[in-house]
Design a protein around this motif. Structure first.
Motif, PDB file in Angstrom:
ATOM      1  N   UNK A   2      -5.336  23.476   7.728  1.00 46.02           N
ATOM      2  CA  UNK A   2      -4.822  22.173   6.829  1.00 46.02           C
ATOM      3  C   UNK A   2      -4.005  22.598   5.679  1.00 46.02           C
ATOM      4  N   UNK A   3      -3.566  21.623   4.475  1.00 48.79           N
ATOM      5  CA  UNK A   3      -3.032  22.022   3.726  1.00 48.79           C
ATOM      6  C   UNK A   3      -4.639  21.747   2.334  1.00 48.79           C
ATOM      7  N   UNK A   4      -5.595  21.616   2.691  1.00 49.78           N
ATOM      8  CA  UNK A   4      -6.671  21.201   2.306  1.00 49.78           C
ATOM      9  C   UNK A   4      -7.731  22.941   2.582  1.00 49.78           C
ATOM     10  N   UNK A   5      -7.414  22.415   3.615  1.00 52.79           N
ATOM     11  CA  UNK A   5      -7.945  24.606   4.022  1.00 52.79           C
ATOM     12  C   UNK A   5      -7.740  25.169   3.168  1.00 52.79           C
ATOM     13  N   UNK A   6      -5.924  25.394   3.167  1.00 53.23           N
ATOM     14  CA  UNK A   6      -5.505  26.603   2.851  1.00 53.23           C
ATOM     15  C   UNK A   6      -6.028  26.650   0.781  1.00 53.23           C
ATOM     16  N   UNK A   7      -5.597  25.585   0.558  1.00 48.71           N
ATOM     17  CA  UNK A   7      -5.979  25.274  -1.115  1.00 48.71           C
ATOM     18  C   UNK A   7      -7.198  25.921  -1.292  1.00 48.71           C
TER      19      UNK A   7
END
Length: 139
Positions: A2-7
């Motif tokens: 997810x974008x949260x994982x990437x962040x």
């Protein structure tokens, strides 16, 4: 992923920037302790290899929002690793050493959520590299 994982992965990696060579050397020390046979895959100058590792991670993490570009990069890397003698079972050892290094280096900042994000990212990257090795063996 997810974008949260990437962040989470990017922000935790950024925390290591000032100590990147030290962190990478810690990683290799752990890897060689856990899987001593992997030491023979590297030149004696581990600091140069440590810098290469951190540079490659920087590029790969910057490409997480470019799946096609990242896949191309990782496929080439997987093929090169195979030519160096990296075997599929080494990827699990690298994963374990990476997670240990992140936990050791980041301390409390390496939260359970950050750990899960790194596992997702590493597993995806390793799967692409392993697929490239399989394709090369099949060709």
């Amino acid at each position: 992923m997810t974008p949260e994982d990437i962040a989470l992965v990017r922000s935790s990696f950024a925390q290591l920037h000032r100590r990147k060579i030290e962190t990478a050397c810690l990683f290799y020390e752990r890897l060689f302790t856990d899987r001593s046979e992997t030491r023979a895959l590297f030149k004696p100058d581990i600091e140069t290899q440590a810098a290469r590792l951190m540079d490659m991670l920087t590029v790969a993490l910057a490409m997480l929002n470019d799946p096609a570009g990242l896949e191309l990069l990782l496929r080439r890397l997987g093929e090169r690793h195979q030519s160096y003698g990296v075997r599929p079972e080494h990827y699990a050892a690298v994963r374990a050493a990476l997670l240990w290094t992140l936990e050791t280096s980041l301390g409390p900042a390496f939260t359970a959520q950050t750990r899960v994000a790194w596992i997702k990212v590493y597993d995806q990257m390793a799967a692409i590299m392993l697929a490239a090795q399989d394709d090369r063996r099949s060709a």
